[in-house]
Scaffold this motif. Structure first.
Motif, mmCIF file in Angstrom:
data_model
loop_
_atom_site.group_PDB
_atom_site.id
_atom_site.type_symbol
_atom_site.label_atom_id
_atom_site.label_comp_id
_atom_site.label_asym_id
_atom_site.label_seq_id
_atom_site.Cartn_x
_atom_site.Cartn_y
_atom_site.Cartn_z
ATOM 1 N N LYS A 179 32.367 80.976 -17.879
ATOM 2 C CA LYS A 179 33.463 80.832 -16.918
ATOM 3 C C LYS A 179 32.903 80.399 -15.558
ATOM 4 C CE LYS A 179 37.293 83.583 -15.102
ATOM 5 N NZ LYS A 179 37.945 84.902 -15.186
ATOM 6 N N TYR A 230 39.485 75.851 -18.156
ATOM 7 C CA TYR A 230 38.122 75.692 -18.642
ATOM 8 C C TYR A 230 38.064 74.645 -19.747
ATOM 9 C CZ TYR A 230 38.018 79.916 -15.959
ATOM 10 O OH TYR A 230 38.171 80.810 -14.942
ATOM 11 N N GLN A 277 32.056 85.511 -19.282
ATOM 12 C CA GLN A 277 31.929 85.404 -17.827
ATOM 13 C C GLN A 277 30.911 84.345 -17.396
ATOM 14 O OE1 GLN A 277 33.964 86.868 -15.657
ATOM 15 N NE2 GLN A 277 32.936 85.945 -13.911
ATOM 16 N N THR A 329 37.043 78.813 -24.676
ATOM 17 C CA THR A 329 37.544 78.387 -23.368
ATOM 18 C C THR A 329 38.963 78.909 -23.120
ATOM 19 O OG1 THR A 329 38.215 76.273 -24.334
ATOM 20 C CG2 THR A 329 36.093 76.323 -23.202
#
Length: 104
Positions: free
Chosen positions: A37, A1, A34, A28
């Protein structure tokens, strides 16, 4: 991420908007919220599709994301993502990819 957010140079404020989370919740690492993400996974797919077009050339790929594109209303693809229009960008990329596949 972290790689995705660094690649497109999203700051904490932009990441909070992208994920629809508070700025204080932005992270990250393995405790990434969530919602953020999921958005970053979508953005990673977009980056991969574009990189595939440029045969893996990271410089050309990032330049494409930062250059205003007349085909999407003269805004940068990076700004489309930042403004929550990633789905529209994916559609544009898939249509362009399909068109390119028909030529030749």
């Amino acid at each position: 991420y972290k790689k995705v957010s660094n690649f497109l140079e999203f700051d904490k404020n932009e990441l909070s908007k992208i994920g629809g989370i508070s700025k204080q919740s932005v992270r990250t690492d393995n405790k990434i919220p969530q919602a953020l993400k999921e958005r970053l996974q979508e953005i990673a797919i977009i980056c991969s599709l574009v990189a595939e077009h440029f045969e893996g050339d990271a410089i050309k790929t990032v330049l494409w994301f930062k250059t205003p594109n007349p085909m999407i209303g003269d805004i940068t693809p990076r700004d489309m993502i930042r403004l929550g229009r990633a789905n529209k960008l994916i559609k544009f990329i898939m249509e362009a990819k399909e068109e390119n596949g028909k030529t030749g």
